[in-house]
Scaffold this motif. Structure first.
Motif, PDB file in Angstrom:
ATOM      1  N   GLU A 891       1.157  -0.770   0.224  1.00 46.33           N
ATOM      2  CA  GLU A 891       0.433  -0.025   0.021  1.00 46.33           C
ATOM      3  C   GLU A 891       0.815   0.998   0.037  1.00 46.33           C
ATOM      4  OE1 GLU A 891      -2.942  -0.160   0.033  1.00 46.33           O
ATOM      5  OE2 GLU A 891      -3.005  -1.574  -0.191  1.00 46.33           O
ATOM      6  N   THR A 896      -1.091   4.325  -1.606  1.00 45.66           N
ATOM      7  CA  THR A 896      -2.007   4.510  -1.008  1.00 45.66           C
ATOM      8  C   THR A 896      -2.058   5.415   0.572  1.00 45.66           C
ATOM      9  OG1 THR A 896      -3.155   2.653  -1.858  1.00 45.66           O
ATOM     10  CG2 THR A 896      -4.105   2.844  -0.366  1.00 45.66           C
ATOM     11  N   ALA A 903      -3.255   3.322   8.405  1.00 45.74           N
ATOM     12  CA  ALA A 903      -4.065   2.193   7.909  1.00 45.74           C
ATOM     13  C   ALA A 903      -3.953   1.233   9.457  1.00 45.74           C
ATOM     14  CB  ALA A 903      -2.736   0.637   8.125  1.00 45.74           C
ATOM     15  N   PHE A 955      -6.529  -4.441   3.639  1.00 49.51           N
ATOM     16  CA  PHE A 955      -6.632  -3.041   4.229  1.00 49.51           C
ATOM     17  C   PHE A 955      -7.430  -2.217   3.840  1.00 49.51           C
ATOM     18  CE2 PHE A 955      -5.317   1.479   2.670  1.00 49.51           C
ATOM     19  CZ  PHE A 955      -4.916   1.718   3.286  1.00 49.51           C
TER      20      PHE A 955
END
Length: 991
Positions: A891, A896, A903, A955
């Motif tokens: 990620e 991201t 996260a 995720f």
């Protein structure tokens, strides 16, 4: 976020951030000398001895193999001394009284050669200088280099009794060396013999095998005809008595008597000394007749020669023969009844010098790998030749003088030299070959390159030369009553190797055992001036075999050792010395004083007596726990020490032997000044610091040859920086740690208990590694723990708790308690390797005039730290964590997220694993803001790892606001009294 919400910078001062002045840049070249001066001022080596005495510690003695005092240190010296220092320091920190007395080899040819070079440059003759004056110049030269090398060794961080080293030229040492020699004299193992020894014509002295090295050189290989003069019949059981067989045998004998035996040698100068020819009983021989030759050829049509079948074609091809035929077999029985003439027999002007029979004798050393299958045998010039000569009563020859010239009255060759004074080839080979051609005794010649012995000092070739020398008999019963391990020196040595000594690596045992098993008697004498003389007297007119040839009188010996103790070995050369030592009991006119000096290897081999036995800081039982040197010392110091001690005290002087390899350049080539690929320790220290050189040693497998170069050292420096970063972080984190913060292991969170267990396990491995001298294993284990387990995992995970928890939180105090334990162990475990850096780290935390890591021991083992059940769970949890961090990395790469705290993943695990995981604690472990644990099957598209079955990560972004103090993203941020904080940070601010 509201306009009046505080920013992260406004909360920064409320965090418990690491604080330290410890620099990331080490500056070792500049700072290391400061620590050296500090240790010297503290007298740290003496303090350790006092501490050991007060605690009645068991002793550990590493006996220093003496380097030679005649030049600056090379990288091999550095490797050797650093290894020794690591042994001594680690043994001390494991609770021993680890003593280290550095020493130097001060006698012998290398120093004498340097003084002679000075004389030659001034056109002076050494032999015109009074011997005591010459010896004093040698002593002064050695003293100067001892001082230079001592400072160079100290600069490497090597600890020891530098103020009182041992020197083989000290008066007491010279006394003991002479005393040890006289034990050989008194027990009858000393004898004077005449046999071939390695002889340096340039230096005019015998050399030990350890004093020679092998280099390629060109020489003439020659094939020589030895005419057969007699082929006896009827003298062997194989001869049949009937007339027919008798007549046949006679015919065969006549055929042989018309032939010649062909020998091959690469030392034409030895032909005048030939006394026999050897053949191999298992070799197939044939009689070859020449059928065609060119005009220019040393063979003629009709000539017949005997050679080994496997080599005949090659030999005759070299002789340019165009055609030949094999007429018949020649058996070993026939060869044993053949007699030849010397190639120079009957030559005009020879005066009968070579008019003797040359017998053919069977020899186990003969092969058909090269040459002709026949070995020309000169008992004065080879070990195998000598052994054959002794077995069959062949006479020795004395044609070659000390300077390698033939005796002046030797026909044809008188005065010709084998080697010139500069070590270059003389005219002997050329003269011998010319005479062989003249007498039609040469069959062929070839210019070839061979590997041959050279003196490692003068670099000139050496020859095998028969000279009267003094030997120690290694197969004669010693008769001193020390027969526990054998009656002879050889028996005692071989028994010691197998029963009394531990070898690191084990291959060292095999090498020394095979050398001692096959070695000849020890040549003790050298024809030089700088050293300890062979303190003995011989009776004039007596022969070496006579029982009264050597004077064996304890009273004479006592006077000698007393003089040596007070005046040194120079007293042997003083005017009136003979009468002084013989006293009133013996007529000085009846005895000759021996002026040969002892092999320098006898000096160093005797060091156990005047260091381990005689010094107060030596060894209680006169034995060393360890000898540590390079692989070349299997034929050097390990070897001579073994022989010397077995001759005087009946066993090896050491309980352990450690062997290291040689140092090579980065490409694996041998270092050479002429090639320009040497690495000087001084330059490495100036550029990087001694700790980097020490770390190079620790990172390397010293049991094989070690490479060193710029790129290798850069990689070592990188490892050092990573370790230094770990230590710097520890210092910063522990800056606020106080004893009141300490937490008992049973009260700690599981992660801390896991770290404690790992340290307990690592402590065992470190101690076992140091005990086995496995420095590479120790360093790799500690380095992995420090840089991976700690820096990349534990420290990273616990940063949040250390920085953001309130000061008295259990989690924070437990982490600091564990870090304190880590600090004490890492600094101690690495102290024998990184002596300067660990001192710097220790003093940063524990300053004071009497403070030093090197006064500490390894912290005591903690069995109560063992928590195998916690480690078992942690291994499972760590596997799950790898799945989470692996998914987050993808990620991050996809941009991201920027940081893992953004996260809030869901982790799918089997039910039995879910029971081990607390989601909140596991979120901290994975360095995420939120985390959900699910026992549902791993959904399609989840991130997984093949080696962690049943685990997957899905995720999701963390929900809520970012805490301006800890940066976690949580739903409750902004709902507490302190704006922009989470509940944990709000409580910390209220504390």
């Amino acid at each position: 976020m509201c306009a009046d919400t505080p920013t992260a910078n406004q909360y920064k001062d409320t965090l418990n951030l690491p604080k330290t002045d410890f620099p990331m840049r080490a500056g070792l070249p500049k700072r290391e000398p400061e620590w050296l001066a500090r240790w010297e001022e503290m007298g740290i080596y003496d303090r350790l001895r006092e501490k050991a005495k007060a605690e009645t510690r068991p002793a550990f003695t590493l006996h220093d193999g003496p380097p030679y005092a005649n030049g600056n240190l090379h990288i091999g010296h550095a490797l050797n001394k650093i290894l020794k220092d690591m042994v001594v320091r680690s043994q001390q920190m494991m609770g021993r009284d680890a003593r280290y007395i550095p020493g130097w080899d001060c006698h012998g040819l290398p120093i004498e050669w340097k003084i002679e070079e000075k004389y030659r440059a001034k056109g002076r003759d050494k032999d015109e200088i009074p011997v005591i004056d010459f010896r004093q110049e040698c002593r002064t030269f050695a003293e100067g280099w001892v001082d230079v090398q001592r400072e160079e060794f100290k600069r490497l961080g090597v600890t020891g009794n530098w103020e009182k080293p041992y020197l083989t030229m000290d008066f007491h040492a010279e006394r003991v060396i002479a005393e040890e020699f006289m034990k050989f004299l008194m027990t009858g193992t000393l004898y004077q013999g005449s046999k071939p020894v390695m002889w340096s014509p340039v230096e005019k002295t015998a050399l030990a095998e350890a004093e020679v090295e092998y280099h390629d050189r060109q020489t003439d290989a020659i094939w020589v005809k030895f005419p057969i003069t007699k082929a006896r019949v009827g003298e062997s059981p194989v001869d049949e008595p009937d007339d027919h067989m008798g007549a046949g045998a006679q015919l065969l004998a006549e055929q042989l008597e018309e032939s010649a035996v062909i020998i091959w040698t690469t030392t034409p100068w030895t032909i005048p000394q030939n006394r026999a020819i050897c053949f191999g009983e298992g070799i197939s021989y044939g009689l070859y007749e020449i059928t065609a030759t060119p005009e220019e050829c040393w063979a003629s049509v009709g000539d017949t020669y005997i050679m080994a079948d496997a080599l005949a074609e090659a030999a005759l091809t070299q002789a340019r023969v165009e055609g030949f035929t094999r007429r018949r077999d020649v058996t070993a029985g026939e060869l044993s009844r053949v007699t030849c003439a010397h190639p120079f027999a009957g030559a005009e002007g020879a005066g009968g010098e070579w008019d003797f029979d040359v017998p053919l004798l069977a020899g186990d050393h003969v092969t058909d790998d090269a040459g002709t299958g026949f070995v020309h045998t000169a008992p004065s010039h080879g070990d195998d030749d000598y052994a054959i000569g002794v077995k069959h009563g062949l006479p020795m020859t004395y044609n070659v003088l000390d300077d390698s010239s033939y005796r002046a009255d030797l026909p044809f060759f008188g005065g010709e030299c084998i080697l010139k004074p500069n070590g270059k080839p003389g005219g002997a080979n050329k003269a011998v070959i010319a005479k062989l051609v003249e007498l039609d005794r040469l069959l062929a010649r070839q210019r070839i390159t061979i590997s041959d012995a050279h003196s490692w000092r003068s670099k000139a070739p050496v020859i095998r030369l028969n000279r009267p020398q003094w030997f120690a008999a290694i197969d004669k019963p010693v008769g001193d009553g020390n027969d526990t391990y054998g009656e002879t020196i050889r028996q005692r040595a071989l028994t010691s190797i197998d029963q009394l000594v531990t070898w690191t690596p084990q291959t060292g045992r095999n090498r020394l055992y095979s050398m001692i098993e096959a070695r000849p008697d020890w040549v003790l004498s050298r024809q030089r001036a700088w050293g300890v003389p062979l303190t003995c007297f011989v009776k004039k007119g007596a022969q070496p075999a006579d029982p009264d040839y050597l004077l064996r009188d304890p009273a004479v010996n006592a006077r000698i050792v007393e003089a040596f103790e007070n005046e040194g070995a120079d007293s042997w050369y003083a005017e009136g010395a003979k009468a002084r030592f013989l006293g009133n009991e013996h007529d000085p006119e009846a005895y000759e004083q021996v002026f040969d000096i002892l092999d320098v290897w006898f000096d160093s081999g005797s060091t156990h007596a005047f260091v381990l036995r005689d010094r107060e800081d030596g060894s209680e039982d006169g034995l060393a726990d360890l000898y540590l040197e390079g692989t070349d010392q299997h034929r050097g110091w390990f070897h001579s020490s073994m022989l010397q001690a077995c001759g005087t005290m009946g066993r090896a002087p050491y309980r352990g032997v450690l062997t290291h390899g040689f140092t090579l350049d980065a490409k694996g080539n041998k270092m050479s000044k002429s090639v320009g690929n040497t690495v000087a320790p001084e330059k490495v220290v100036q550029q990087y610091g001694a700790d980097i050189l020490r770390l190079w040693v620790a990172q390397s497998d010293y049991t094989v040859d070690l490479r060193i170069g710029d790129e290798i050292l850069k990689n070592v420096a990188d490892s050092y920086r990573r370790l230094r970063n770990t230590m710097r972080y520890l210092l910063g984190a522990l800056s606020a740690f106080e004893e009141a913060d300490r937490v008992a292991p049973e009260q700690m969170p599981e992660m801390e208990r896991v770290i404690l267990h790992m340290m307990a396990d690592l402590d065992e491995r470190v101690r076992a590694g140091y005990a086995a001298y496995d420095f590479q294993g120790v360093f790799q284990s500690v380095f992995h723990f420090a840089t991976v387990t700690l820096s990349a995992q534990y420290f990273d995970i616990r940063k949040d708790a250390l920085y953001c928890d309130k000061p008295d939180s259990l989690r924070r105090r437990a982490a600091l308690t564990v870090m304190d334990a880590i600090f004490h162990r890492l600094t101690a475990w690495l102290a024998p390797i990184l002596v300067f850096t660990c001192e710097e780290v220790w003093l940063e935390r524990f300053p004071g005039p009497d403070s030093s890591i090197h006064l500490q021991d390894f912290p005591a083992p903690r069995p109560d730290w063992r928590h195998p059940e916690a480690v078992g769970r942690w291994e499972v949890i760590r596997g799950v964590r790898r799945v989470v961090t692996g998914g987050l990395e993808l990620e991050r790469q996809a941009k991201t997220i920027g940081a893992s705290l953004e996260a809030a993943p869901t982790v799918h695990v089997p039910a039995h694993v879910a029971g081990m995981i607390d989601p909140e604690l596991f979120a901290d472990t994975c360095i995420v803001s939120q985390l959900t644990v699910s026992t549902d099957p791993v959904p399609e598209g989840a991130f997984t790892l093949p080696d962690v079955p049943g685990v997957g990560m899905v995720f999701a972004r963390a929900e809520g606001e970012k805490c301006q103090r800890c940066w976690k993203i949580l739903p409750d941020v902004g709902t507490h009294a302190h704006p922009g904080t989470c509940a944990r940070c709000n409580d910390a601010l209220d504390a």
